[in-house]
Each structure stands twice: as C-alpha cells, then as structure tokens.
Scaffold this motif. Structure first.
Motif, mmCIF file in Angstrom:
data_model
loop_
_atom_site.group_PDB
_atom_site.id
_atom_site.type_symbol
_atom_site.label_atom_id
_atom_site.label_comp_id
_atom_site.label_asym_id
_atom_site.label_seq_id
_atom_site.Cartn_x
_atom_site.Cartn_y
_atom_site.Cartn_z
ATOM 1 N N GLU A 45 0.822 -1.217 0.000
ATOM 2 C CA GLU A 45 0.000 0.000 0.000
ATOM 3 C C GLU A 45 0.855 1.266 0.000
ATOM 4 O O GLU A 45 0.636 2.194 0.760
ATOM 5 N N GLU A 46 1.838 1.285 -0.876
ATOM 6 C CA GLU A 46 2.661 2.476 -1.069
ATOM 7 C C GLU A 46 2.512 2.948 -2.506
ATOM 8 O O GLU A 46 2.249 2.158 -3.400
ATOM 9 N N SER A 47 2.683 4.221 -2.699
ATOM 10 C CA SER A 47 2.722 4.814 -4.033
ATOM 11 C C SER A 47 4.073 5.482 -4.202
ATOM 12 O O SER A 47 4.806 5.681 -3.238
ATOM 13 N N ARG A 48 4.372 5.857 -5.418
ATOM 14 C CA ARG A 48 5.628 6.533 -5.691
ATOM 15 C C ARG A 48 5.316 7.867 -6.361
ATOM 16 O O ARG A 48 4.552 7.929 -7.315
ATOM 17 N N ASP A 49 5.898 8.928 -5.862
ATOM 18 C CA ASP A 49 5.743 10.251 -6.457
ATOM 19 C C ASP A 49 6.390 10.243 -7.833
ATOM 20 O O ASP A 49 7.562 9.888 -7.978
ATOM 21 N N THR A 52 9.617 12.951 -8.011
ATOM 22 C CA THR A 52 10.840 12.705 -7.237
ATOM 23 C C THR A 52 11.190 11.234 -7.087
ATOM 24 O O THR A 52 12.308 10.905 -6.705
ATOM 25 N N GLY A 53 10.211 10.351 -7.327
ATOM 26 C CA GLY A 53 10.436 8.927 -7.112
ATOM 27 C C GLY A 53 10.305 8.509 -5.663
ATOM 28 O O GLY A 53 10.486 7.348 -5.321
ATOM 29 N N GLY A 110 -0.656 13.486 -0.634
ATOM 30 C CA GLY A 110 0.515 13.412 -1.487
ATOM 31 C C GLY A 110 0.923 14.782 -2.002
ATOM 32 O O GLY A 110 0.303 15.802 -1.667
ATOM 33 N N PRO A 111 1.944 14.834 -2.852
ATOM 34 C CA PRO A 111 2.476 16.103 -3.331
ATOM 35 C C PRO A 111 1.510 16.910 -4.197
ATOM 36 O O PRO A 111 1.673 18.113 -4.339
#
Length: 153
Positions: A45-49, A52-53, A110-111
């Motif tokens: 349950e993680e995402s990646r920006d 920026t990664g 998130g960002p």
C-alpha cells in the motif's frame, strides 16, 4: 488475469456507480488508477511520487466524497466529474492501468494534495463505458473551456 480480475464486480455505467457510492458510504470511497489491487496491495500500500520517485505512505487515490457545497446537485454529475478530472492518469500510467473503486482510510496527502489511502478494500473495477458516459455528461453540462486536471494538456 489476476485474482481480483475474477473476484471484483464491474461497474458498467454511472447509475451503477451511484448505487455503489450510496451503498458503501460516501466519505470513504476512492478511485485508484493503477494496474489493480493485486499489484497495489502486494506493494505494501505504497505509491511513488512521479516527480521525485519518493515512496509515499499509502495508495494515491482520488476521493469521490461529495463536498458540502455540492449537496442538492446531481450525484451522477459529481461522480462523472470526479472520474473525468483524473482520466489522464490512465494514459500516463501506461499499459494495464485502469480505474478501480475502493474503500479506505486516508492517512496523509501526497504532493498533488491527493489522498494517500491505507486499509484498502477493493470494491469494483470501473469499465471504460463508465468513463465514456462520464465524459459525455461533463461535456454536456460544463463550460466549453473546462477540462480535466491534466497539467500537460
């Protein structure tokens, strides 16, 4: 085919999405644009920006919760708009990315100020026909210069 391809029901039109929204509880429903629950839940349950990664502490999703200022207006149009606003995520995500409906708990933002959700409970796939119906409804109801949230358009 994944485990979830066979287990999840499919939302086939906006009326079915409205029904699912009402049944599940309005404030906890999200749409996730990804390769599906199997890949997302396997990732912890993680995402990646995308810029920026950086790993984010939850699944990046889009809330379907109606805002108080919208109450009394068409729920179908609200849901159509929420789908239309983020449809570009499918194209950006690449092959195999599609929308699915989930219930979850927001733990952070998130960002792009999107909810980051944990304790995801997959509820349904959202079929392409729903996306086409949403686009038609939004085009009929929205001003001519209104578009999705896609920054690159």
């Amino acid at each position: 085919m994944t485990e979830w391809d066979n287990r999840l029901p499919v939302v086939r039109d906006l009326d079915e999405l409205v029904s699912a929204f009402r049944r599940a509880g309005e404030d906890e429903l999200y749409v996730r644009w990804s390769r599906g629950p199997d890949a997302d839940l396997r990732s912890g349950e993680e995402s990646r920006d995308g810029l920026t990664g950086m790993l984010l502490p939850g699944l990046s999703a889009n809330s379907l919760a109606r805002q108080p200022w919208w109450r009394g207006r068409s729920l179908r149009l609200w849901l159509a708009r929420r789908l239309h606003d983020y449809q570009h995520l499918r194209e950006r995500g690449g092959p195999g990315v599609r929308p699915w409906l989930l219930r979850g708990r927001e733990i952070a933002r998130g960002p792009d100020n999107e909810p980051l959700v944990v304790d995801a409970e997959p509820l349904a796939w959202i079929e392409d026909a729903v996306m086409h119906e949403a686009l038609r409804l939004v085009e009929r109801e929205a001003p001519a210069d209104w578009g999705s949230m896609d920054r690159q358009s």
